[in-house]
Design an enzyme around this catalytic site. Structure first.
Site, PDB file in Angstrom:
ATOM      1  N   HIS A 140       0.834  -1.347   0.056  1.00 44.25           N
ATOM      2  CA  HIS A 140      -0.022  -0.005   0.293  1.00 44.25           C
ATOM      3  C   HIS A 140       0.684   1.433   0.066  1.00 44.25           C
ATOM      4  O   HIS A 140       0.652   2.120  -0.605  1.00 44.25           O
ATOM      5  CB  HIS A 140      -0.966  -0.122   1.208  1.00 44.25           C
ATOM      6  CG  HIS A 140      -1.929   1.136   1.327  1.00 44.25           C
ATOM      7  ND1 HIS A 140      -2.428   1.321   2.401  1.00 44.25           N
ATOM      8  CD2 HIS A 140      -2.209   2.127   0.545  1.00 44.25           C
ATOM      9  CE1 HIS A 140      -3.211   2.388   2.461  1.00 44.25           C
ATOM     10  NE2 HIS A 140      -3.199   2.596   0.990  1.00 44.25           N
ATOM     11  N   GLU A 165       2.452   1.644  -3.408  1.00 46.46           N
ATOM     12  CA  GLU A 165       1.138   2.052  -4.346  1.00 46.46           C
ATOM     13  C   GLU A 165       1.245   3.654  -4.103  1.00 46.46           C
ATOM     14  O   GLU A 165       1.129   4.433  -5.304  1.00 46.46           O
ATOM     15  CB  GLU A 165      -0.220   1.630  -4.110  1.00 46.46           C
ATOM     16  CG  GLU A 165      -1.166   2.249  -4.582  1.00 46.46           C
ATOM     17  CD  GLU A 165      -2.537   2.511  -3.689  1.00 46.46           C
ATOM     18  OE1 GLU A 165      -2.926   3.589  -3.822  1.00 46.46           O
ATOM     19  OE2 GLU A 165      -3.030   1.727  -2.894  1.00 46.46           O
ATOM     20  N   HIS A 166       1.259   4.136  -2.908  1.00 52.07           N
ATOM     21  CA  HIS A 166       1.509   5.713  -2.569  1.00 52.07           C
ATOM     22  C   HIS A 166       2.640   6.345  -3.438  1.00 52.07           C
ATOM     23  O   HIS A 166       2.433   7.223  -4.157  1.00 52.07           O
ATOM     24  CB  HIS A 166       1.133   5.923  -1.407  1.00 52.07           C
ATOM     25  CG  HIS A 166      -0.189   6.027  -0.654  1.00 52.07           C
ATOM     26  ND1 HIS A 166      -0.619   7.131  -0.116  1.00 52.07           N
ATOM     27  CD2 HIS A 166      -1.052   5.039  -0.751  1.00 52.07           C
ATOM     28  CE1 HIS A 166      -1.913   6.934   0.068  1.00 52.07           C
ATOM     29  NE2 HIS A 166      -2.274   5.308   0.010  1.00 52.07           N
ATOM     30  N   GLU A 211      -4.418   6.830   7.248  1.00 50.74           N
ATOM     31  CA  GLU A 211      -5.581   6.568   6.291  1.00 50.74           C
ATOM     32  C   GLU A 211      -5.731   5.135   7.133  1.00 50.74           C
ATOM     33  O   GLU A 211      -7.232   4.774   7.157  1.00 50.74           O
ATOM     34  CB  GLU A 211      -5.028   6.101   4.978  1.00 50.74           C
ATOM     35  CG  GLU A 211      -6.160   5.553   4.075  1.00 50.74           C
ATOM     36  CD  GLU A 211      -5.494   5.064   2.590  1.00 50.74           C
ATOM     37  OE1 GLU A 211      -4.224   5.403   2.237  1.00 50.74           O
ATOM     38  OE2 GLU A 211      -6.176   4.276   1.903  1.00 50.74           O
TER      39      GLU A 211
HETATM   40 ZN   LIG Z   1      -3.944   4.682   0.480  1.00 47.96          ZN
END
Ligand SMILES: [Zn+2]
Length: 1031
Positions: free
Chosen positions: A127, A130-131, A228
């Site tokens: 994750h 991905e960012h 998040e």
């Molecule tokens: Zn995210």
């Protein structure tokens, strides 16, 4: 639109995600006329791109198996007539990258590259990667090219998501040049990202002192993903799904949280992030997907030249997801979770679910069969599980893992309940099993089976404006595990086979037997622990204290230095000129007109739309309830949500549910508020009814609707009580995840009748009202109110209708509508417009703080704007976008919140942030952005805002939706043209003017926060804040 960690998106349990949608002939006109070239990069692209023929006129892809082009070989060619698709599967010769192209006339072209990512811990590495990939790449070395492209493009979609076993980067656009602009950025981001350490620290996690350069202040964990995930896991549903998945798949990648557990995220090192990219983001582990009317040859060439040719050899990537070691007997676990936002049912706090590991998800027919079975057993009031678990009152709602899920390598089936009493837990478990046992003996009613199959048929015909994007999510879940993604597209064939199997024997009964005999079964019991969040917060604090005390002076210095570095980097002006961009001159100047015919049937207005709807007729009706007595108005949301649930005429509620499924594409009844485009204080208050049917069922649809309007079976206190309980439960479970929406509605409620009503119908006021009437338990009184509303709406002079269908069905539809309308009187209840009365006592104008069991905040601050036709309206819309650009940097990048910005809607200018660790800092940023906008806006800011507004303004619409929003709001093509002209001609001075005029400190504004309990603010209650616990 953000880079999402979107389990919700990927793990949806709705069968129609891929199997239920179809594309028909959709005539859209290209919105762009010319191809301007500005930079050398773009010139080079134009040579590649050219100007292709589009839509129906396109040159259809003509490739055959064995063809070689641009480094790829064609391995499979297959037509899908039921969707008018030609599909092509290719392999990249050197790296073995997989490629699927779907050629069709849809102009909303889609690209996605997906990597199979299978982490082995819960540090959130996939994750955070991905960012971070989206934070700058070799060709585009500026900070954040992804977010910059949002403003330089007319995309219909841009996103990235991390699922438990893959990471996807999709986009959509109707515009050819834009397509290659975006492709260039996406390819470079994923294959050649910079992955700098400071981006890792910004997006992932870092240690920082509360006051950056004061080592005496508290040490904190910061980072966008860190916050998040704190937000994601404080949502009780999200938390339950996560635990259920991790526990059913031990020993595999699914036993970890791919999004990251805030407890584990700080353990991830920068080197591990880079290693993860090197391992998994290789073409040999990649799946490319393209869809639409643009020629695939161009795509292949572009991808080869700009990415794949740099990889000289294939790579062995170990991303295989192993099968779970099967259990020989069922297991059970008991866990705790954070509490719900409100404690309205203190004795009904428990959750229990049973989930069973099923088969490989690569068998498409098995997946479809299980989906249908799951609908037969669980969905809707005419199913055995609904009756045994919910209607009996044992549980208030299903757990989020209820149903069949084939998004992971091995599929699973689950059933569970929320809102259970402690003493009923065992009974719930027995009931789930005994209900499945009973269904495995008795099977299902053939009428109910037909009604479910009809929903698949309807879904397949219903034309979507974003089919390509839906396919990205749907096709890859079995593709990445070796399945053939094309198989999923053949719904008709699979349904035909299913019908045969059902006819041949006890098909579903056998499937249920298999589930029941499967020892790989997990029972989860979850009970809320009020102290869990405080305990976890204390643990985090302890860890931080431990770290702090172990730091030597050099390490302290490094933390301070790094924090300053990051802050400085975030404040630096970026040179983004190398990023490709569309020019404003490429936006179509002329508003496309939407043809329609206005008629009257008796005194009822009818608007007719003629679009290619693939054999479906869509019906909509708006019923004016402005003159409904005010005390009844509070009950309108309740009326709407119960309208289809009580039964009608000779049909009890179960039979009605089946009839709706059998003959319509469902019904939808909702409260509707729309503000006059000419006056914010004038508002239309309506009940909105919509339905649709395959043409052969138009008569049935109106006949059902007639029964529901004239003979609704309201008088059923037991059923009502049960439904109210379910409604309340799902409303309260959803408060945390809808925190921003509640905060915004509350902030806007002071400005207009629409805002006020919206708070009553959708806001915290509605939550409170629902809780109150449930606590009061005067069911007969509620029934009397619902009947009174029902009586009121049986007046055809209050109705306005619209029909969307194809020409040859128009007469039939009109005739049926006319017969339907004849049932109602014309009372001509005087139509008054409800003007907003600003009450003398608007209450405290102090900012409001509602404490909820969250670990992050949702903040909203609203100012009054103007009506749609006012010349400042377009300016305020652009200003809001410009301010959002500023705030993105302050709130997300610097502040570490998941998102923030300004939205302009219904005459309200709304500043917001969500999943935000800060409060004062964010409110400060709101104020600073206003100051900034009064003299520092650049031409580029304005153009960026215009592009992103037109990406929405000209977004593709499905035939069923065309012209409908305008019909509802009373907006004409001429008004839209005027708005277009205004949006296109806006300049920076006008923005500075409206900023000074509407956002100056003298103007009233309202601030609302839904956030974590905060003793400091509580202490300021009645002085600087109005502080309330939601409970
Ligand atoms: Zn995210």
């Amino acid at each position: 639109m953000l880079s999402l960690f979107s389990k919700g998106l990927v793990r949806g349990r709705v069968a129609s995600n891929t199997t239920g949608v179809n594309i028909g002939g959709r005539p859209t006109t290209s919105i762009i006329r010319s191809y301007a070239t500005t930079t050398s990069e773009q010139k080079q692209q134009q040579q590649v791109v050219g100007q292709s023929l589009r839509g129906k006129e396109r040159l259809k892809t003509n490739l055959k198996v064995g063809d070689k082009l641009h480094g790829f070989s064609v391995v499979n060619v297959q037509d899908v007539p039921e969707r008018q698709f030609n599909t092509f599967r290719l392999k990249h010769d050197v790296t073995g990258a997989d490629y699927l192209h779907i050629d069709c006339e849809d102009k909303n072209n889609v690209f996605a590259v997906t990597f199979k990512t299978t982490p082995f811990d819960s540090t959130g590495v996939a994750h955070i990667l991905e960012h971070t990939t989206l934070c700058g790449s070799k060709k585009y070395p500026m900070r954040d090219p992804f977010f910059n492209m949002l403003k330089r493009s007319l995309n219909t979609y841009m996103n990235a998501w991390t699922a438990p076993d893959h990471t996807s980067y999709p986009f959509g656009t109707q515009h050819e040049k834009d397509y290659y602009n975006l492709l260039s950025v996406y390819l470079d981001a994923t294959f050649f990202p910079l992955l700098t350490e400071s981006d890792f620290r910004q997006e992932g996690h870092r240690l920082e002192f509360e006051q950056l350069d004061n080592p005496e202040s508290k040490l904190k964990f910061k980072g966008i993903v860190f916050n998040e995930m704190k937000g994601a896991l404080s949502d009780p549903s999200g938390y339950f799904s996560e635990i259920a998945q991790q526990s059913l798949y031990p020993g595999t990648t699914y036993a970890h949280n791919s999004g990251g557990d805030p407890k584990d995220i700080p353990a991830l090192s920068y080197q591990q992030l880079k290693d993860f990219h090197a391992t998994y983001y290789h073409p040999s582990n990649a799946f490319f997907f393209t869809y639409g009317d643009l020629p695939v040859e161009q795509h292949l060439r572009y991808i080869e030249e700009n990415a794949l040719q740099h990889f000289k050899s294939p790579k062995q990537v170990d991303s295989k997801v192993n099968h779970v070691q099967r259990w020989d007997k069922p297991r059970r676990i008991t866990v705790t979770c954070p509490p719900s936002a409100m404690d309205v049912n203190p004795e009904r706090k428990h959750k229990l679910s049973i989930s069973i590991l099923h088969k490989d998800n690569t068998d498409i027919f098995e997946g479809l069969s299980m989906n249908v079975l799951s609908n037969l057993l669980i969905r809707g009031s005419n199913t055995p599980m609904y009756q045994a678990l919910l209607e009996s009152g044992l549980a208030l709602d299903y757990t989020p893992n209820t149903g069949f899920d084939d998004n992971l390598h091995e599929s699973s089936f689950g059933v569970g309940g929320t809102g259970i009493r402690k003493e009923d837990l065992e009974k719930v478990e027995q009931t789930i099993i005994s209900t499945m046992e009973k269904a495995s003996r008795d099977g299902f009613d053939s009428n109910v089976i037909e009604s479910i199959l009809h929903q698949y048929e309807f879904g397949q015909k219903d034309v979507s404006a974003s089919l390509g994007l839906k396919l990205v999510g749907g096709l890859q879940s079995n593709w990445i595990h070796g399945g053939n993604p094309i198989n999923r597209l053949f719904l008709n064939e699979n349904i035909a086979r299913l019908r045969k199997e059902i006819a041949a024997g006890p098909f579903f009964q056998n499937k249920l037997r298999q589930l029941l005999d499967n020892p790989h079964r997990l029972t989860i019991t979850m009970s809320p622990d009020d102290t869990q969040q405080a305990r976890e917060a204390a643990e985090e604090e302890n860890v931080l204290l431990g770290i702090k005390s172990s730091l030597d002076s050099k390490q302290v210095e490094t933390i301070v230095e790094q924090a300053k570095d990051l802050q400085q980097r975030q404040s630096q002006q970026q040179d983004v000129s190398s990023l490709p961009k569309l020019s404003i001159s490429e936006i179509e100047k002329k508003q496309q007109k939407t043809p329609f015919i206005d008629e009257k049937i008796g005194s009822t207005d009818l608007r007719l739309f003629d679009f290619p709807t693939n054999g479906i007729t869509y019906f909509r009706s708006m019923i004016d309830i402005s003159t409904l007595p005010e005390d009844l108005k509070m009950y309108v949301p309740l009326f709407c949500s119960l309208f289809e649930s009580m039964g009608a005429a000779e049909l009890d509620h179960k039979q009605l549910d089946t009839e709706i499924n059998l003959y319509t594409g469902r019904m939808n009844v909702s409260p509707m508020i729309s503000t006059s485009p000419f006056n914010l204080d004038l508002v239309a208050e309506r009940i909105y009814i919509k339905s649709a049917a395959i043409n052969r069922n138009i008569e049935k649809m109106f006949s059902l609707l007639k029964k529901m309007m004239l003979e609704n079976r309201w008088n059923n206190p037991d059923l009502l009580k049960n439904l109210l309980g379910q409604m309340q439960s799902s409303m309260i479970e959803g408060i945390t995840s809808s925190g921003l929406s509640y905060a915004r509605t509350y902030s806007s409620s002071q400005f207009s009748r629409a805002g006020q009503l919206s708070e009553k119908w959708h806001g915290l006021t509605h939550v409170k009202f629902t809780n109150d009437i449930i606590a009061k338990n005067d069911l007969n009184d509620i029934i009397a109110k619902l009947i009174a509303i029902n009586k009121f709406i049986l007046d055809r002079s209050l109705m306005r209708c619209s029909i969307t269908t194809e020409k040859d069905t128009t007469e039939l539809a009109k005739q049926q509508l006319s017969m339907f309308l004849q049932q109602f009187n014309e009372n001509h209840t005087s139509m008054v417009n409800n003007e907003f009365q600003k009450s003398d006592n608007t209450g405290s104008s102090l900012p409001h703080y509602f404490a909820i069991p969250a670990t992050v905040n949702y903040i909203s601050k609203s100012y009054q704007g103007v009506n749609y036709s006012h010349e400042d309206s377009a300016r305020l819309e652009v200003l809001s976008k410009v301010l959002s650009e500023y705030l993105h940097k302050e709130i997300r990048e610097k502040g570490g919140a998941y998102g923030g910005g300004v939205s302009y809607a219904s005459g309200s200018i709304g500043f917001y942030s969500y999943r935000d660790p800060n409060l004062a800092k964010t409110i400060n940023a709101f104020n600073e952005s206003i100051e900034w906008s009064q003299d520092k806006i650049t031409l580029e800011n304005v153009e960026n805002a215009q592009l992103s507004i037109f990406a929405d303004f000209d977004a593709p619409e499905s035939p069923s939706n065309k012209g409908v929003a305008e019909w509802m709001r009373g907006i004409t093509d001429e008004m839209k043209q005027q708005r277009r002209d205004r949006l296109l001609s806006i300049n920076k001075n006008q923005l500075e003017e409206v900023s000074a005029k509407y956002l100056n400190p003298q103007k009233t504004s309202y601030t609302t926060v839904l956030g974590k309990p905060d003793t400091e603010i509580k202490g300021l209650s009645n002085k600087e804040w109005e502080y309330k616990e939601l409970n």
